[in-house]
Design a protein around this motif. Structure first.
Motif, PDB file in Angstrom:
ATOM      1  N   ILE A  34       0.836  -1.201   0.000  1.00  0.00           N
ATOM      2  CA  ILE A  34       0.000   0.000   0.000  1.00  0.00           C
ATOM      3  C   ILE A  34       0.874   1.256   0.000  1.00  0.00           C
ATOM      4  CG2 ILE A  34      -1.683   1.330   1.331  1.00  0.00           C
ATOM      5  CD1 ILE A  34      -2.774  -1.378   2.363  1.00  0.00           C
ATOM      6  N   THR A  35       1.879   1.269   0.881  1.00  0.00           N
ATOM      7  CA  THR A  35       2.731   2.450   1.031  1.00  0.00           C
ATOM      8  C   THR A  35       3.488   2.773  -0.253  1.00  0.00           C
ATOM      9  OG1 THR A  35       2.999   2.014   3.399  1.00  0.00           O
ATOM     10  CG2 THR A  35       4.634   3.455   2.357  1.00  0.00           C
ATOM     11  N   ILE A  36       4.035   1.746  -0.905  1.00  0.00           N
ATOM     12  CA  ILE A  36       4.798   1.973  -2.131  1.00  0.00           C
ATOM     13  C   ILE A  36       3.924   2.553  -3.232  1.00  0.00           C
ATOM     14  CG2 ILE A  36       5.931   0.758  -4.044  1.00  0.00           C
ATOM     15  CD1 ILE A  36       7.296  -1.002  -1.969  1.00  0.00           C
ATOM     16  N   GLN A  37       2.717   2.032  -3.372  1.00  0.00           N
ATOM     17  CA  GLN A  37       1.835   2.528  -4.427  1.00  0.00           C
ATOM     18  C   GLN A  37       1.406   3.964  -4.151  1.00  0.00           C
ATOM     19  OE1 GLN A  37      -0.877  -0.107  -6.480  1.00  0.00           O
ATOM     20  NE2 GLN A  37      -0.320  -1.777  -5.118  1.00  0.00           N
ATOM     21  N   LEU A  38       1.154   4.290  -2.902  1.00  0.00           N
ATOM     22  CA  LEU A  38       0.808   5.672  -2.570  1.00  0.00           C
ATOM     23  C   LEU A  38       2.001   6.596  -2.814  1.00  0.00           C
ATOM     24  CD1 LEU A  38      -1.223   5.146   0.738  1.00  0.00           C
ATOM     25  CD2 LEU A  38      -2.132   5.704  -1.517  1.00  0.00           C
ATOM     26  N   LYS A  39       3.194   6.130  -2.457  1.00  0.00           N
ATOM     27  CA  LYS A  39       4.401   6.940  -2.627  1.00  0.00           C
ATOM     28  C   LYS A  39       4.628   7.282  -4.096  1.00  0.00           C
ATOM     29  CE  LYS A  39       9.442   6.652  -2.201  1.00  0.00           C
ATOM     30  NZ  LYS A  39      10.585   5.813  -1.754  1.00  0.00           N
ATOM     31  N   HIS A  40       4.584   6.275  -4.954  1.00  0.00           N
ATOM     32  CA  HIS A  40       4.948   6.505  -6.351  1.00  0.00           C
ATOM     33  C   HIS A  40       3.818   7.134  -7.165  1.00  0.00           C
ATOM     34  CE1 HIS A  40       8.934   4.808  -6.171  1.00  0.00           C
ATOM     35  NE2 HIS A  40       8.467   3.808  -5.445  1.00  0.00           N
ATOM     36  N   SER A  41       2.622   7.202  -6.584  1.00  0.00           N
ATOM     37  CA  SER A  41       1.548   7.939  -7.264  1.00  0.00           C
ATOM     38  C   SER A  41       1.394   9.338  -6.688  1.00  0.00           C
ATOM     39  CB  SER A  41       0.220   7.187  -7.133  1.00  0.00           C
ATOM     40  OG  SER A  41      -0.229   7.176  -5.785  1.00  0.00           O
ATOM     41  N   GLY A  42       2.231   9.649  -5.676  1.00  0.00           N
ATOM     42  CA  GLY A  42       2.173  10.973  -5.059  1.00  0.00           C
ATOM     43  C   GLY A  42       0.852  11.230  -4.362  1.00  0.00           C
ATOM     44  N   THR A  43       0.275  10.191  -3.763  1.00  0.00           N
ATOM     45  CA  THR A  43      -1.051  10.304  -3.140  1.00  0.00           C
ATOM     46  C   THR A  43      -0.945  10.345  -1.626  1.00  0.00           C
ATOM     47  OG1 THR A  43      -2.042   9.061  -4.962  1.00  0.00           O
ATOM     48  CG2 THR A  43      -3.331   9.254  -2.933  1.00  0.00           C
ATOM     49  N   VAL A  44      -1.616  11.308  -1.027  1.00  0.00           N
ATOM     50  CA  VAL A  44      -1.798  11.361   0.422  1.00  0.00           C
ATOM     51  C   VAL A  44      -3.289  11.199   0.672  1.00  0.00           C
ATOM     52  CG1 VAL A  44      -1.552  12.721   2.522  1.00  0.00           C
ATOM     53  CG2 VAL A  44       0.188  12.890   0.714  1.00  0.00           C
ATOM     54  N   LEU A  45      -3.654  10.080   1.258  1.00  0.00           N
ATOM     55  CA  LEU A  45      -5.073   9.767   1.445  1.00  0.00           C
ATOM     56  C   LEU A  45      -5.756  10.798   2.339  1.00  0.00           C
ATOM     57  CD1 LEU A  45      -4.942   5.881   1.918  1.00  0.00           C
ATOM     58  CD2 LEU A  45      -5.579   7.149  -0.142  1.00  0.00           C
ATOM     59  N   SER A  46      -7.031  11.017   2.085  1.00  0.00           N
ATOM     60  CA  SER A  46      -7.821  11.979   2.857  1.00  0.00           C
ATOM     61  C   SER A  46      -8.270  11.414   4.197  1.00  0.00           C
ATOM     62  CB  SER A  46      -9.062  12.396   2.043  1.00  0.00           C
ATOM     63  OG  SER A  46      -9.876  11.253   1.773  1.00  0.00           O
ATOM     64  N   TYR A  47      -7.902  10.185   4.480  1.00  0.00           N
ATOM     65  CA  TYR A  47      -8.295   9.510   5.714  1.00  0.00           C
ATOM     66  C   TYR A  47      -7.115   8.679   6.202  1.00  0.00           C
ATOM     67  CZ  TYR A  47      -8.939   5.688   2.380  1.00  0.00           C
ATOM     68  OH  TYR A  47      -8.737   4.762   1.387  1.00  0.00           O
ATOM     69  N   LYS A  48      -7.181   8.241   7.438  1.00  0.00           N
ATOM     70  CA  LYS A  48      -6.101   7.438   8.010  1.00  0.00           C
ATOM     71  C   LYS A  48      -6.390   5.946   7.818  1.00  0.00           C
ATOM     72  CE  LYS A  48      -4.576  10.735  11.536  1.00  0.00           C
ATOM     73  NZ  LYS A  48      -4.371  10.956  12.994  1.00  0.00           N
ATOM     74  N   VAL A  49      -5.347   5.207   7.457  1.00  0.00           N
ATOM     75  CA  VAL A  49      -5.433   3.751   7.367  1.00  0.00           C
ATOM     76  C   VAL A  49      -4.583   3.160   8.485  1.00  0.00           C
ATOM     77  CG1 VAL A  49      -4.949   1.694   5.982  1.00  0.00           C
ATOM     78  CG2 VAL A  49      -5.806   3.768   4.871  1.00  0.00           C
ATOM     79  N   TYR A  50      -5.203   2.390   9.341  1.00  0.00           N
ATOM     80  CA  TYR A  50      -4.494   1.706  10.420  1.00  0.00           C
ATOM     81  C   TYR A  50      -4.329   0.242  10.027  1.00  0.00           C
ATOM     82  CZ  TYR A  50      -5.372   5.867  13.203  1.00  0.00           C
ATOM     83  OH  TYR A  50      -5.415   7.161  13.667  1.00  0.00           O
ATOM     84  N   PHE A  51      -3.081  -0.196   9.914  1.00  0.00           N
ATOM     85  CA  PHE A  51      -2.803  -1.547   9.451  1.00  0.00           C
ATOM     86  C   PHE A  51      -2.387  -2.443  10.618  1.00  0.00           C
ATOM     87  CE2 PHE A  51       0.180  -4.793   7.898  1.00  0.00           C
ATOM     88  CZ  PHE A  51      -0.651  -5.467   7.018  1.00  0.00           C
ATOM     89  N   THR A  52      -2.984  -3.640  10.678  1.00  0.00           N
ATOM     90  CA  THR A  52      -2.610  -4.649  11.662  1.00  0.00           C
ATOM     91  C   THR A  52      -2.102  -5.876  10.931  1.00  0.00           C
ATOM     92  OG1 THR A  52      -4.282  -3.885  13.251  1.00  0.00           O
ATOM     93  CG2 THR A  52      -3.402  -6.111  13.563  1.00  0.00           C
ATOM     94  N   ALA A  53      -0.848  -6.226  11.172  1.00  0.00           N
ATOM     95  CA  ALA A  53      -0.253  -7.397  10.531  1.00  0.00           C
ATOM     96  C   ALA A  53      -0.708  -8.657  11.254  1.00  0.00           C
ATOM     97  CB  ALA A  53       1.265  -7.297  10.547  1.00  0.00           C
ATOM     98  N   LEU A  54      -1.191  -9.624  10.498  1.00  0.00           N
ATOM     99  CA  LEU A  54      -1.620 -10.894  11.068  1.00  0.00           C
ATOM    100  C   LEU A  54      -0.408 -11.789  11.292  1.00  0.00           C
ATOM    101  CD1 LEU A  54      -4.700 -11.541   8.749  1.00  0.00           C
ATOM    102  CD2 LEU A  54      -4.686 -10.484  11.022  1.00  0.00           C
ATOM    103  N   GLN A  55      -0.412 -12.511  12.383  1.00  0.00           N
ATOM    104  CA  GLN A  55       0.680 -13.430  12.686  1.00  0.00           C
ATOM    105  C   GLN A  55       0.346 -14.802  12.111  1.00  0.00           C
ATOM    106  OE1 GLN A  55       1.737 -13.490  16.838  1.00  0.00           O
ATOM    107  NE2 GLN A  55       1.733 -11.264  17.005  1.00  0.00           N
ATOM    108  N   ALA A  56       1.203 -15.279  11.218  1.00  0.00           N
ATOM    109  CA  ALA A  56       0.981 -16.587  10.605  1.00  0.00           C
ATOM    110  C   ALA A  56       0.961 -17.676  11.672  1.00  0.00           C
ATOM    111  CB  ALA A  56       2.077 -16.867   9.586  1.00  0.00           C
TER     112      ALA A  56
END
Length: 306
Positions: free
Chosen positions: A99-121
């Motif tokens: 998600i971060t890489i795609q936002l970075k290279h498209s120059g996008t700053v989302l209008s809302y906050k995304v909170y990510f939780t990594a699942l433990q395998a």
């Protein structure tokens, strides 16, 4: 209270036969949860007139494309529509980087906050709670780390018996009775006894989502007695060896899991593109577990009864 799942996508690997890649929407009263987000999911949301902003959480089972490639398009459309309230995303480690890489290279700053939780395998436990639900994980057996989810309604309050309504009862009195409390006068005398004015709480319901997985009896204790079990059924038993080799399940194996777990209903999905007609999958599963349905796009399945 509504507790239901809407099928947005039911196919595996690639879109075919007018079926899209995996995605489901779980609705609990006014809470909306997206489960997996295959390519074209936002088009399905539009097709079925589901408002994006109602989705508060997204759960991604694993990082095979047919389960998450629709995510960035959806996130960006939410941004273009001016979403402001927070979004919670649960998924495998690495999804946040995607998600971060795609936002970075498209120059996008989302209008809302995304909170990510990594699942433990290979871990199980509660990862999210709301006012209505708790969500816990089910480790699945796939070629890469893959997680299933169980959505369970929290214990409900007792129900006020409207036939016993008294003229001098206040709203606070009714709420206290529903919480199981007796009502006393300021002098300490019993005024209303909870058991006399309320009915037992409605039963709490549950939905288990078991995405891509090889036949794995170890999950049975984790999904025991759920109202509805969604279990992938990529192949018929004719292709059992291929199912094992590709870390998938047959319809018969899904039915065996449902039977052993004592679930009320089995929902099949994640169909191979080799099946234009899904009848053979349904027939095979019903030989082992009769209360089986096909996941059909656009259909809404009520989960249990209140």
């Amino acid at each position: 209270m509504a507790f239901q799942v809407k099928i947005l996508g039911s196919n595996s690997a690639t879109p075919a036969h007018n079926r899209n890649q995996t995605a489901q929407l779980l609705i609990a009263e006014n809470e909306y949860y997206l489960i997996d987000c295959g390519e074209g999911t936002q088009m399905q949301l539009i097709r079925y007139r589901i408002r994006f902003h109602k989705i508060s959480c997204i759960f991604i089972s694993h990082l095979h494309g047919d389960h998450y490639l629709g995510l960035m398009g959806l996130l960006l459309t939410m941004h273009l529509q001016g979403r402001e309230h927070d979004l919670h995303v649960f998924g495998p480690a690495g999804l946040d980087e995607i998600i971060t890489i795609q936002l970075k290279h498209s120059g996008t700053v989302l209008s809302y906050k995304v909170y990510f939780t990594a699942l433990q395998a290979n871990a199980t436990g509660v990862i999210f709670e709301s006012r209505l639900l708790s969500v816990r994980t089910v480790p699945l057996v796939h070629r890469i780390a893959c997680t299933g989810f169980v959505f369970s309604e929290k214990p409900k309050s007792r129900r006020f018996n409207k036939a016993r309504l008294q003229e001098d009862m206040t709203g606070d009195d009714i709420n206290q009775l529903k919480q199981g409390n007796d009502i006393y006068t300021p002098e300490g005398e019993l005024k209303y006894r909870c058991i006399d004015y309320t009915l037992p709480p409605r039963r709490s319901r549950s939905y288990a989502y078991c995405s891509d997985t090889r036949y794995e009896p170890a999950i049975i204790p984790l999904i025991k007695n759920v109202d509805v079990l969604y279990h992938e059924s990529t192949f018929t038993q004719e292709f059992a060896e291929r199912a094992t080799a590709t870390y998938h399940s047959t319809a018969l194996q899904a039915a065996q899991i449902a039977k052993e777990a004592n679930v009320n209903m089995l929902l099949l999905g994640h169909y191979s593109v080799r099946y234009k007609d899904l009848t053979p999958l349904l027939v095979e599963a019903r030989q082992e577990f009769y209360n089986t349905r096909l996941a059909v796009e656009g259909e809404t399945i009520d989960i249990g009864e209140e």
